[in-house]
Design a protein around this motif. Sequence first.
Motif, short mmCIF file in Angstrom:
data_model
loop_
_atom_site.label_atom_id
_atom_site.label_comp_id
_atom_site.label_asym_id
_atom_site.label_seq_id
_atom_site.Cartn_x
_atom_site.Cartn_y
_atom_site.Cartn_z
N LYS A 2 1.08 -1.12 -0.10
CA LYS A 2 -0.08 0.06 -0.49
C LYS A 2 1.25 1.21 -0.34
CE LYS A 2 -3.69 -2.08 0.05
NZ LYS A 2 -5.03 -1.37 -0.65
N VAL A 3 0.74 2.27 -0.69
CA VAL A 3 1.57 3.28 -0.58
C VAL A 3 0.61 4.56 -0.14
CG1 VAL A 3 2.07 5.58 -2.15
CG2 VAL A 3 2.30 2.71 -2.43
N MET A 4 1.09 5.38 0.75
CA MET A 4 1.24 6.33 1.71
C MET A 4 1.57 7.45 1.30
SD MET A 4 0.48 6.77 6.06
CE MET A 4 2.69 6.09 5.92
N VAL A 5 1.45 8.82 1.01
CA VAL A 5 2.00 9.68 0.98
C VAL A 5 1.49 10.94 1.16
CG1 VAL A 5 2.13 9.40 -2.13
CG2 VAL A 5 0.43 10.57 -1.39
N GLY A 6 2.22 12.00 1.93
CA GLY A 6 1.74 13.45 2.65
C GLY A 6 3.47 14.56 2.69
N GLY A 7 2.88 15.42 2.86
CA GLY A 7 3.66 16.64 3.08
C GLY A 7 2.64 18.11 2.90
N GLY A 8 3.69 18.87 2.76
CA GLY A 8 2.49 20.32 2.63
C GLY A 8 1.87 20.23 1.74
N PRO A 9 2.20 19.90 0.33
CA PRO A 9 1.44 20.87 -0.82
C PRO A 9 0.95 19.63 -1.12
CG PRO A 9 3.35 20.02 -1.58
CD PRO A 9 3.15 19.71 0.18
N VAL A 10 0.82 18.19 -0.63
CA VAL A 10 -0.27 17.31 -1.35
C VAL A 10 -1.80 16.71 -0.12
CG1 VAL A 10 0.26 14.57 -1.80
CG2 VAL A 10 2.18 15.64 -1.31
N THR A 11 -2.25 17.18 -1.10
CA THR A 11 -3.79 16.55 -0.47
C THR A 11 -4.26 15.29 -0.98
OG1 THR A 11 -4.97 17.05 -2.85
CG2 THR A 11 -4.24 19.01 -1.58
N LYS A 12 -5.17 15.19 -0.08
CA LYS A 12 -5.96 13.84 -0.08
C LYS A 12 -6.05 13.50 -1.75
CE LYS A 12 -7.97 9.90 2.60
NZ LYS A 12 -8.15 10.52 3.59
N ALA A 38 0.64 14.32 11.20
CA ALA A 38 1.98 12.86 11.70
C ALA A 38 1.24 11.92 12.61
CB ALA A 38 3.00 12.93 11.89
N SER A 39 0.33 12.63 13.22
CA SER A 39 -0.18 12.41 14.65
C SER A 39 -1.48 10.99 13.53
CB SER A 39 -0.76 12.98 15.24
OG SER A 39 -1.86 13.55 14.57
N ALA A 40 -1.96 11.03 12.91
CA ALA A 40 -2.93 9.95 12.35
C ALA A 40 -2.04 9.05 11.60
CB ALA A 40 -3.76 11.44 11.00
N SER A 41 -1.02 9.55 11.70
CA SER A 41 -0.56 8.40 10.74
C SER A 41 -0.65 6.65 11.74
CB SER A 41 0.96 8.19 10.06
OG SER A 41 1.65 8.55 11.53
N VAL A 42 -0.23 6.54 12.50
CA VAL A 42 -0.40 5.52 12.87
C VAL A 42 -2.27 4.32 12.19
CG1 VAL A 42 -0.72 3.91 15.12
CG2 VAL A 42 1.12 5.58 14.94
N GLY A 43 -3.19 5.32 12.74
CA GLY A 43 -4.27 4.91 12.59
C GLY A 43 -4.39 4.49 10.53
N ALA A 44 -4.21 5.54 10.30
CA ALA A 44 -3.77 5.60 8.19
C ALA A 44 -3.04 3.76 8.48
CB ALA A 44 -3.45 6.14 7.93
N VAL A 45 -1.61 3.80 8.87
CA VAL A 45 -0.58 3.04 8.34
C VAL A 45 -2.14 0.80 9.45
CG1 VAL A 45 0.63 1.28 9.46
CG2 VAL A 45 0.92 4.08 8.07
N LYS A 46 -2.80 1.30 10.47
CA LYS A 46 -3.21 0.20 10.80
C LYS A 46 -4.32 -0.39 10.02
CE LYS A 46 -2.18 0.78 15.76
NZ LYS A 46 -3.08 0.51 17.06
N GLU A 47 -5.34 0.89 9.48
CA GLU A 47 -6.64 0.94 8.34
C GLU A 47 -5.69 -0.10 7.09
OE1 GLU A 47 -8.49 4.11 7.93
OE2 GLU A 47 -9.43 4.14 9.78
N LEU A 48 -4.40 0.53 5.84
CA LEU A 48 -4.40 -0.08 5.10
C LEU A 48 -3.63 -1.86 5.66
CD1 LEU A 48 -1.97 3.16 3.84
CD2 LEU A 48 -4.28 2.28 3.35
N ILE A 49 -3.24 -2.10 6.48
CA ILE A 49 -2.12 -3.29 6.22
C ILE A 49 -3.99 -4.18 6.71
CG2 ILE A 49 -1.71 -4.65 8.12
CD1 ILE A 49 0.25 -3.27 6.99
N ALA A 50 -5.20 -3.99 7.66
CA ALA A 50 -6.04 -4.46 7.60
C ALA A 50 -6.46 -4.41 5.37
CB ALA A 50 -6.52 -3.95 7.94
N LYS A 51 -5.97 -4.00 5.10
CA LYS A 51 -6.76 -3.70 3.55
C LYS A 51 -6.04 -5.14 3.06
CE LYS A 51 -9.67 0.39 3.59
NZ LYS A 51 -8.95 2.24 2.87
N LEU A 52 -4.66 -4.41 3.03
CA LEU A 52 -3.62 -5.13 2.58
C LEU A 52 -3.90 -7.03 2.45
CD1 LEU A 52 -1.77 -4.90 0.40
CD2 LEU A 52 0.20 -4.90 2.49
N LYS A 53 -4.01 -7.08 4.18
CA LYS A 53 -4.37 -7.88 4.14
C LYS A 53 -5.71 -9.34 3.69
CE LYS A 53 -1.46 -8.65 8.43
NZ LYS A 53 -2.35 -8.80 9.99
#
Length: 224
Positions: A177-187, A202-217
């Motif tokens: 799964k690919v996750m991107v971020g940075g000031g000019p990067v919009t959803k 950054a504070s939302a990254s943990v939840g985002a990764v957990k969700e992506l891992i679940a989808k990947l599995k």
Amino acid sequence: MVTQQEIIDGFMKAIVDGDEDKAASWAKEAVGANIDAYTLVTKNGGDAMGIVNTKYEKKEYFVPEVLCSANALSAGVAVLSPHMKVDRTSEPAVVVLGVCEGDIHDIGKNLVRIMLSAAGFKVVDLGKDVPHQKFIDTAKENKADIVGMSALMSTTMPGMKKVIGMMQEQGIRNKVKVMVGGGPVTKEWALSIGADDRPHDASASVGAVKELIAKLKTERGQTW
């Protein structure tokens, strides 16, 4: 005698203020008070960095202040890490992180690394100005679950799209799964280039990764 809430509030304030010594001191207080170290970092530390991010967006804080807050969080994590109760019964998910080629702004990426490492993920940090192929080679070498790319310069954002295209060409896009971020990067932009998510900060990254891992599995049913 200070209460647990006072300790939590003090820890968060130290991070927002960018005070490394106080962050470490409150972290030690937290250990002595049997406050859950994992929650203190990933929830309360994340919330504190969320406040910092809001101040940055409102131009109340600038890069030096954000960096000081990041260092304060790191100081707290250094104290709390040995006391974190993270489920180690299975192999931790592997996340490859890096700043896109041509970009040397890595504060945001470093914050994500701190948060994910504290949450028990195995993070492979490629640093800044990372060549496109390096993301793919590292993902293969480490059998990564997530590849995270960041960019602060809009001129380097197209590199994210290029890496995703290269993943497809080289046959690994369905494995990660690919996750991107940075000031000019919009959803919206992230989804338009084929990325899977763009956490708010950054504070939302943990939840985002957990969700992506679940989808990947669910999608692949098994690892590499």
